[in-house]
Design a protein around this motif. Structure first.
Motif, PDB file in Angstrom:
ATOM      1  N   THR A   1       0.832  -1.206   0.000  1.00  0.00           N
ATOM      2  CA  THR A   1       0.000   0.000   0.000  1.00  0.00           C
ATOM      3  C   THR A   1       0.863   1.251   0.000  1.00  0.00           C
ATOM      4  O   THR A   1       0.561   2.231  -0.702  1.00  0.00           O
ATOM      5  CB  THR A   1      -0.937   0.014   1.222  1.00  0.00           C
ATOM      6  N   GLU A   2       1.944   1.221   0.766  1.00  0.00           N
ATOM      7  CA  GLU A   2       2.872   2.353   0.792  1.00  0.00           C
ATOM      8  C   GLU A   2       3.397   2.655  -0.605  1.00  0.00           C
ATOM      9  O   GLU A   2       3.456   3.815  -1.030  1.00  0.00           O
ATOM     10  CB  GLU A   2       4.020   2.053   1.741  1.00  0.00           C
ATOM     11  N   ALA A   3       3.779   1.615  -1.342  1.00  0.00           N
ATOM     12  CA  ALA A   3       4.295   1.794  -2.698  1.00  0.00           C
ATOM     13  C   ALA A   3       3.230   2.404  -3.610  1.00  0.00           C
ATOM     14  O   ALA A   3       3.529   3.271  -4.444  1.00  0.00           O
ATOM     15  CB  ALA A   3       4.772   0.457  -3.253  1.00  0.00           C
ATOM     16  N   ALA A   4       1.971   1.964  -3.450  1.00  0.00           N
ATOM     17  CA  ALA A   4       0.885   2.520  -4.258  1.00  0.00           C
ATOM     18  C   ALA A   4       0.658   3.991  -3.936  1.00  0.00           C
ATOM     19  O   ALA A   4       0.403   4.810  -4.829  1.00  0.00           O
ATOM     20  CB  ALA A   4      -0.395   1.726  -4.029  1.00  0.00           C
ATOM     21  N   CYS A   5       0.770   4.343  -2.652  1.00  0.00           N
ATOM     22  CA  CYS A   5       0.621   5.749  -2.246  1.00  0.00           C
ATOM     23  C   CYS A   5       1.744   6.601  -2.841  1.00  0.00           C
ATOM     24  O   CYS A   5       1.494   7.720  -3.316  1.00  0.00           O
ATOM     25  CB  CYS A   5       0.634   5.861  -0.726  1.00  0.00           C
ATOM     26  N   LYS A   6       2.952   6.085  -2.821  1.00  0.00           N
ATOM     27  CA  LYS A   6       4.090   6.811  -3.383  1.00  0.00           C
ATOM     28  C   LYS A   6       3.952   6.961  -4.898  1.00  0.00           C
ATOM     29  O   LYS A   6       4.350   7.984  -5.476  1.00  0.00           O
ATOM     30  CB  LYS A   6       5.391   6.099  -3.037  1.00  0.00           C
ATOM     31  N   ALA A   7       3.389   5.945  -5.544  1.00  0.00           N
ATOM     32  CA  ALA A   7       3.165   6.035  -6.982  1.00  0.00           C
ATOM     33  C   ALA A   7       2.123   7.098  -7.306  1.00  0.00           C
ATOM     34  O   ALA A   7       2.213   7.787  -8.330  1.00  0.00           O
ATOM     35  CB  ALA A   7       2.728   4.678  -7.528  1.00  0.00           C
ATOM     36  N   ALA A   8       1.129   7.249  -6.417  1.00  0.00           N
ATOM     37  CA  ALA A   8       0.090   8.257  -6.618  1.00  0.00           C
ATOM     38  C   ALA A   8       0.594   9.660  -6.327  1.00  0.00           C
ATOM     39  O   ALA A   8       0.148  10.639  -6.933  1.00  0.00           O
ATOM     40  CB  ALA A   8      -1.119   7.946  -5.730  1.00  0.00           C
ATOM     41  N   ASN A   9       1.541   9.758  -5.374  1.00  0.00           N
ATOM     42  CA  ASN A   9       2.100  11.065  -5.000  1.00  0.00           C
ATOM     43  C   ASN A   9       3.488  10.830  -4.411  1.00  0.00           C
ATOM     44  O   ASN A   9       3.617  10.422  -3.262  1.00  0.00           O
ATOM     45  CB  ASN A   9       1.191  11.760  -3.983  1.00  0.00           C
ATOM     46  N   SER A  10       4.508  11.083  -5.194  1.00  0.00           N
ATOM     47  CA  SER A  10       5.879  10.784  -4.765  1.00  0.00           C
ATOM     48  C   SER A  10       6.304  11.582  -3.542  1.00  0.00           C
ATOM     49  O   SER A  10       7.244  11.205  -2.844  1.00  0.00           O
ATOM     50  CB  SER A  10       6.852  11.058  -5.918  1.00  0.00           C
ATOM     51  N   LYS A  11       5.608  12.693  -3.262  1.00  0.00           N
ATOM     52  CA  LYS A  11       5.947  13.535  -2.118  1.00  0.00           C
ATOM     53  C   LYS A  11       5.105  13.219  -0.876  1.00  0.00           C
ATOM     54  O   LYS A  11       5.223  13.902   0.147  1.00  0.00           O
ATOM     55  CB  LYS A  11       5.782  15.004  -2.489  1.00  0.00           C
ATOM     56  N   ALA A  12       4.276  12.223  -0.963  1.00  0.00           N
ATOM     57  CA  ALA A  12       3.377  11.906   0.143  1.00  0.00           C
ATOM     58  C   ALA A  12       4.155  11.535   1.401  1.00  0.00           C
ATOM     59  O   ALA A  12       5.127  10.781   1.345  1.00  0.00           O
ATOM     60  CB  ALA A  12       2.457  10.759  -0.247  1.00  0.00           C
ATOM     61  N   GLU A  13       3.717  12.080   2.533  1.00  0.00           N
ATOM     62  CA  GLU A  13       4.290  11.718   3.835  1.00  0.00           C
ATOM     63  C   GLU A  13       3.462  10.581   4.416  1.00  0.00           C
ATOM     64  O   GLU A  13       2.252  10.725   4.631  1.00  0.00           O
ATOM     65  CB  GLU A  13       4.289  12.920   4.774  1.00  0.00           C
ATOM     66  N   LEU A  14       4.099   9.462   4.696  1.00  0.00           N
ATOM     67  CA  LEU A  14       3.404   8.268   5.145  1.00  0.00           C
ATOM     68  C   LEU A  14       4.002   7.737   6.442  1.00  0.00           C
ATOM     69  O   LEU A  14       5.195   7.884   6.688  1.00  0.00           O
ATOM     70  CB  LEU A  14       3.490   7.180   4.078  1.00  0.00           C
ATOM     71  N   LEU A  15       3.153   7.135   7.249  1.00  0.00           N
ATOM     72  CA  LEU A  15       3.590   6.465   8.469  1.00  0.00           C
ATOM     73  C   LEU A  15       2.923   5.104   8.513  1.00  0.00           C
ATOM     74  O   LEU A  15       1.696   5.005   8.469  1.00  0.00           O
ATOM     75  CB  LEU A  15       3.199   7.282   9.707  1.00  0.00           C
ATOM     76  N   LEU A  16       3.725   4.045   8.564  1.00  0.00           N
ATOM     77  CA  LEU A  16       3.206   2.683   8.648  1.00  0.00           C
ATOM     78  C   LEU A  16       3.244   2.215  10.096  1.00  0.00           C
ATOM     79  O   LEU A  16       4.278   2.305  10.766  1.00  0.00           O
ATOM     80  CB  LEU A  16       4.033   1.728   7.779  1.00  0.00           C
ATOM     81  N   ILE A  17       2.103   1.721  10.578  1.00  0.00           N
ATOM     82  CA  ILE A  17       2.031   1.162  11.923  1.00  0.00           C
ATOM     83  C   ILE A  17       1.428  -0.233  11.822  1.00  0.00           C
ATOM     84  O   ILE A  17       0.248  -0.384  11.498  1.00  0.00           O
ATOM     85  CB  ILE A  17       1.171   2.033  12.870  1.00  0.00           C
ATOM     86  N   THR A  18       2.246  -1.229  12.078  1.00  0.00           N
ATOM     87  CA  THR A  18       1.738  -2.600  12.111  1.00  0.00           C
ATOM     88  C   THR A  18       1.036  -2.799  13.442  1.00  0.00           C
ATOM     89  O   THR A  18       1.670  -2.753  14.503  1.00  0.00           O
ATOM     90  CB  THR A  18       2.877  -3.617  11.940  1.00  0.00           C
ATOM     91  N   ALA A  19      -0.262  -2.989  13.400  1.00  0.00           N
ATOM     92  CA  ALA A  19      -1.026  -3.009  14.643  1.00  0.00           C
ATOM     93  C   ALA A  19      -2.351  -3.728  14.437  1.00  0.00           C
ATOM     94  O   ALA A  19      -2.859  -3.844  13.320  1.00  0.00           O
ATOM     95  CB  ALA A  19      -1.287  -1.576  15.131  1.00  0.00           C
ATOM     96  N   ASP A  20      -2.915  -4.185  15.547  1.00  0.00           N
ATOM     97  CA  ASP A  20      -4.237  -4.798  15.594  1.00  0.00           C
ATOM     98  C   ASP A  20      -5.172  -3.806  16.279  1.00  0.00           C
ATOM     99  O   ASP A  20      -4.948  -3.444  17.442  1.00  0.00           O
ATOM    100  CB  ASP A  20      -4.155  -6.111  16.383  1.00  0.00           C
ATOM    101  N   VAL A  21      -6.203  -3.368  15.577  1.00  0.00           N
ATOM    102  CA  VAL A  21      -7.068  -2.313  16.131  1.00  0.00           C
ATOM    103  C   VAL A  21      -7.792  -2.753  17.390  1.00  0.00           C
ATOM    104  O   VAL A  21      -8.223  -1.902  18.186  1.00  0.00           O
ATOM    105  CB  VAL A  21      -8.100  -1.829  15.088  1.00  0.00           C
TER     106      VAL A  21
END
Length: 258
Positions: A45-65
């Motif tokens: 998903t991170e890669a898809a977000c970067k492809a949509a906007n190379s300047k996008a600021e992203l934070l990945l949190i591996t977590a169980d809601v």
């Protein structure tokens, strides 16, 4: 859409509607926090977000809601200093007749599909009040009508809809909006996880096309764009709404459209 620089949490961002929603927010210029249990899928998903906007600021949190709500909110605030939008998308599906299911299934669905939304909303609300932000909950068309052998799932999603309306009233005086979307059958992994073979899944989608007056099932992007729309300033006078995105399924009296 006035989302540039906004901080958005998207739960269940590792696939399906959540992944498409994260990508749509990134494309709109938001800072997106991707929440999911599967780290490898989150990176996709991170890669898809970067492809949509190379300047996008992203934070990945591996977590169980269901157990990590406090960590999700605290980590977001530590990184970005604010929160503008909470998208409660994470959810699970299980079916079965009341004669066959057990209370453990009920507890699993209510814990993931409703209790986690309560916890994240409770913890996020003080931060959303500061930014006059908003919440979009991902419910289901099954929250609006009954379905055979789906009692626990339908009840969990009906609870999400009522929670949406109630919290919209609780937070309206603080200028925080709360809405939900109610997708019909969308092509995601949620049904694949329940165990059908690829051939059975294809037949399932073909059969369920008849449940939607538009004659097809939906795509994750179609729900994602509606979520982004509800989260934007374009809908600043909409709160407490449950928006069906179901090809017209909610307006027909039978489950099968001729």
């Amino acid at each position: 859409m006035s989302l540039v620089g906004k901080v958005v949490i998207v739960t269940g961002a590792s696939s399906g509607i959540g992944a498409a929603t994260a990508e749509a927010f990134a494309k709109a210029g938001a800072k997106v926090v991707l929440i999911g249990r599967n780290e490898a899928n989150l990176k996709t998903t991170e890669a898809a977000c970067k492809a949509a906007n190379s300047k996008a600021e992203l934070l990945l949190i591996t977590a169980d809601v269901t157990v990590d709500a406090e960590r999700i909110i605290n980590t977001t605030i530590d990184r970005f200093g604010q929160l503008d939008v909470l998208v409660n998308n994470a959810g699970i599906f299980e079916g079965g007749n009341i004669l066959d299911i057990d209370v453990d299934q009920f507890d699993r669905l209510m814990n993931t599909n409703m209790r986690s939304i309560f916890l994240l909303t409770k913890l996020a609300a003080p931060h959303l009040i500061k930014t006059k932000g908003n919440i979009v909950n991902v419910s289901s068309a099954s929250g609006l009508r009954a379905n055979h052998a789906m009692s626990t799932y339908c009840c969990s999603k009906a609870a999400v809809d009522q929670f949406t309306r109630c919290i919209a009233l609780d937070l309206a005086s603080q200028n925080v909006r709360v809405n939900s979307v109610n997708p019909g059958i969308i092509v995601t992994d949620i049904f694949r996880y329940s165990g059908p073979s690829p051939a059975e899944l294809d037949e399932f989608y073909k059969r369920l096309k008849k449940m939607h007056p538009l004659g097809r099932v939906g795509e994750p992007k179609e729900v994602a764009l509606a979520i982004v729309f509800l989260a934007s300033d374009s809908t600043s006078f909409i709160t407490g709404a449950n928006l069906p995105i179901d090809g017209g399924r909610h307006v027909v009296s039978s489950l099968i459209v001729d």
